[in-house]
Design a protein around this motif. Sequence first.
Motif, PDB file in Angstrom:
ATOM      1  N   THR A  72     -49.446 -27.951  -0.774  1.00 14.91           N
ATOM      2  CA  THR A  72     -50.576 -27.085  -0.445  1.00 14.91           C
ATOM      3  C   THR A  72     -50.124 -25.977   0.488  1.00 14.91           C
ATOM      4  O   THR A  72     -49.397 -26.224   1.456  1.00 14.91           O
ATOM      5  CB  THR A  72     -51.698 -27.898   0.229  1.00 14.91           C
ATOM      6  OG1 THR A  72     -52.118 -28.930  -0.673  1.00 14.91           O
ATOM      7  CG2 THR A  72     -52.886 -27.019   0.558  1.00 14.91           C
ATOM      8  N   SER A  83     -56.944 -22.913   0.590  1.00 12.16           N
ATOM      9  CA  SER A  83     -55.837 -23.839   0.316  1.00 12.16           C
ATOM     10  C   SER A  83     -55.434 -23.700  -1.141  1.00 12.16           C
ATOM     11  O   SER A  83     -56.247 -23.919  -2.050  1.00 12.16           O
ATOM     12  CB  SER A  83     -56.271 -25.281   0.607  1.00 12.16           C
ATOM     13  OG  SER A  83     -56.579 -25.445   1.976  1.00 12.16           O
ATOM     14  N   SER A  92     -57.860 -25.291  -3.941  1.00 13.64           N
ATOM     15  CA  SER A  92     -58.443 -26.625  -3.770  1.00 13.64           C
ATOM     16  C   SER A  92     -59.490 -26.655  -2.667  1.00 13.64           C
ATOM     17  O   SER A  92     -60.303 -27.581  -2.604  1.00 13.64           O
ATOM     18  CB  SER A  92     -57.342 -27.646  -3.463  1.00 13.64           C
ATOM     19  OG  SER A  92     -56.614 -27.265  -2.296  1.00 13.64           O
ATOM     20  N   SER A  93     -59.484 -25.662  -1.817  1.00 16.53           N
ATOM     21  CA  SER A  93     -60.461 -25.601  -0.726  1.00 16.53           C
ATOM     22  C   SER A  93     -60.608 -24.153  -0.289  1.00 16.53           C
ATOM     23  O   SER A  93     -59.630 -23.404  -0.243  1.00 16.53           O
ATOM     24  CB  SER A  93     -60.002 -26.480   0.454  1.00 16.53           C
ATOM     25  OG  SER A  93     -60.819 -26.265   1.583  1.00 16.53           O
ATOM     26  N   LEU A  95     -62.747 -22.481   2.797  1.00 16.92           N
ATOM     27  CA  LEU A  95     -63.664 -22.661   3.927  1.00 16.92           C
ATOM     28  C   LEU A  95     -64.080 -21.310   4.491  1.00 16.92           C
ATOM     29  O   LEU A  95     -63.219 -20.496   4.855  1.00 16.92           O
ATOM     30  CB  LEU A  95     -62.986 -23.488   5.019  1.00 16.92           C
ATOM     31  CG  LEU A  95     -62.514 -24.893   4.620  1.00 16.92           C
ATOM     32  CD1 LEU A  95     -61.654 -25.496   5.728  1.00 16.92           C
ATOM     33  CD2 LEU A  95     -63.707 -25.787   4.340  1.00 16.92           C
ATOM     34  N   ASP A 109     -67.225 -25.352   2.745  1.00 16.84           N
ATOM     35  CA  ASP A 109     -66.266 -25.258   1.653  1.00 16.84           C
ATOM     36  C   ASP A 109     -67.027 -24.901   0.379  1.00 16.84           C
ATOM     37  O   ASP A 109     -67.839 -25.688  -0.122  1.00 16.84           O
ATOM     38  CB  ASP A 109     -65.541 -26.599   1.470  1.00 16.84           C
ATOM     39  CG  ASP A 109     -64.376 -26.492   0.483  1.00 16.84           C
ATOM     40  OD1 ASP A 109     -64.273 -25.456  -0.202  1.00 16.84           O
ATOM     41  OD2 ASP A 109     -63.580 -27.439   0.407  1.00 16.84           O
ATOM     42  N   LYS A 114     -63.652 -32.109  -5.015  1.00 15.93           N
ATOM     43  CA  LYS A 114     -62.331 -32.235  -5.635  1.00 15.93           C
ATOM     44  C   LYS A 114     -62.373 -32.055  -7.148  1.00 15.93           C
ATOM     45  O   LYS A 114     -61.353 -31.784  -7.771  1.00 15.93           O
ATOM     46  CB  LYS A 114     -61.740 -33.604  -5.296  1.00 15.93           C
ATOM     47  CG  LYS A 114     -61.517 -33.836  -3.802  1.00 15.93           C
ATOM     48  CD  LYS A 114     -60.488 -32.866  -3.246  1.00 15.93           C
ATOM     49  CE  LYS A 114     -60.236 -33.110  -1.766  1.00 15.93           C
ATOM     50  NZ  LYS A 114     -59.310 -32.121  -1.179  1.00 15.93           N
ATOM     51  N   GLN A 117     -61.760 -26.868  -9.481  1.00 16.26           N
ATOM     52  CA  GLN A 117     -60.535 -26.200  -9.078  1.00 16.26           C
ATOM     53  C   GLN A 117     -60.610 -24.734  -9.479  1.00 16.26           C
ATOM     54  O   GLN A 117     -60.099 -24.341 -10.523  1.00 16.26           O
ATOM     55  CB  GLN A 117     -59.327 -26.856  -9.725  1.00 16.26           C
ATOM     56  CG  GLN A 117     -59.068 -28.265  -9.249  1.00 16.26           C
ATOM     57  CD  GLN A 117     -57.702 -28.745  -9.656  1.00 16.26           C
ATOM     58  OE1 GLN A 117     -57.053 -28.174 -10.523  1.00 16.26           O
ATOM     59  NE2 GLN A 117     -57.243 -29.801  -9.025  1.00 16.26           N
TER      60      GLN A 117
END
Length: 550
Positions: A72, A83, A92-93, A95, A109, A114, A117
């Motif tokens: 990551t 991320s 993947s994230s 924020l 987020d 999860k 994607q």
Amino acid sequence: MEKRMILAIAMSLAVLIGYQYFYSAPPPPPGVTAGKDNAAAVPAPGAKGGPAPSPSAVPGSLAAKTAASARTIVVKTPLYSASLDTGGGAVSSFLLREYKDKPGGKPLDIVGGKKAQPLSLYLDEDRPPLPSPLVFASDAPAEIEVKAGETRNVLLTWESTAGVRLTREYVFHGDKYEFETRFQTTNGSMEPITVRPGLELGQVYEGELAGDSYSFAGIVVGSGKKGLNRYDLKDISKGKVEKGPARWFAADAKYFTWIVLPERDWTVTRASVVGETGARVAAADAAAAVQPGETVRAGARVFAGPKRTGLLEAAGKDLPELIDYGWFAVVAKPLVFLMKASNRVTGNYGIDIILLTILIKILFYPLTQKSMVSMRKMQELGPILKTLKEKYKGDAQRLNQETMNLYKTYKINPLSGCLPMLAQIPVFIALYKGLLVTIELRHAPFFLWINDLSAPEHLWDITVAGYTIPIRLLPLLMGVSMFVQQKMTPSAGMEPAQQKMMLFMPIIFTFMFWSFPNGLVIYWLVNNVLAIGQQAMYNRKADAAKAATA
């Protein structure tokens, strides 16, 4: 009077119930979990520093020159922290630093979980086949900081043993929610290859991204000539997403959105639900035959952030249309504009809603005043109407004829009493939708315990027979004010049963407003208080005039 009452009630309830029906985010059908395309979903990213995802073994596929481990890469800007997962190159994230998951909470987020994607590399065609997912290599450090005004690139590469090289490049800017992503395929092998690169967007609508049952969540496609098409989860599960050209496409929630804007039109090739609460859409560029020694490129801009009008306008011409103001957008947009303009002075959106309510009341003042005059006249004709009903008790047709003659003689329009209510319904719906989708109201406090104008009030809960019931003050005050208003309104011509029925209206409205956002309840409460004041002033003036002529 009876027609007027029935018409007003029917219109109010029909519009409100119909509005909820058509705008409610439908629950997923029982048993529906994932669409057909879910079978082709990209596997979950590998953990930071963990082993690489196992590429699928396809006979004849290209093999990686060197084995890389998925990891990551975190990119931090003043606006967000993203991320990137090198296993597929997806996000993947994501924020958002300025937007919390709850008042005083942690950064939100907007990936949603999860299972989604965003920006996964999507290859609609690849001959010979490439491993799936591609695990890219990168020299980028584990954490990259991009300050305001700066631009930083993150390069991901993959190369086969035969010499086919694919690269993904992200370009981040420190002062905006937009960034770029580019693809490049270089054929260093001895044989021609075919690739059709694209991107896949996904979002899971849970928690803060779930919004409420009245707001949209799903896929939006901007197709140019055909305008903008919205597909909620129900549409997606039924396969209604049109596979065609797209100037841009988005995974869209109530307040936050992901938008991909390709350099040239792409084609939406598939869409599916993700579990019971998510959606996924993929679009790809035209397929390209790459001869040995040749290179092909493609790219897109990406917007990931809050649905503020100014930000969307800066990203693209028609992107502000993602803010769904509903059927009465032509009314809602000016109201929201005035509210925002007022906020520049007051700094409190609760006060701005009150000021907006006063302005609307002033605009409707002449119509309301005319209605009060009409209802007062009808009240004065009450004894005559009662006499006519007794005289023509068995002849409804003659009773109607004589009643209309009476109205004509005294120049009374029996429908004028309900006109203010009917005229306010579009304004009410427009303001309701405007308050619902305006992100500036999200987590905006008013005073004391009211800390979020976009959410229902929350004082405390009580438990009855295992059910949790929220106790709310504003809807109760709204119901009481409506009751007082009803009692002050002349009820000439009503049968006792009808008068009792009218008294139930405050109860019905209190029930309806129980789960409405604070901002809308404040609007209706203030509107009732102003109506009571106007009615009291008119009654006092009319009584004085009557006493003077007696």
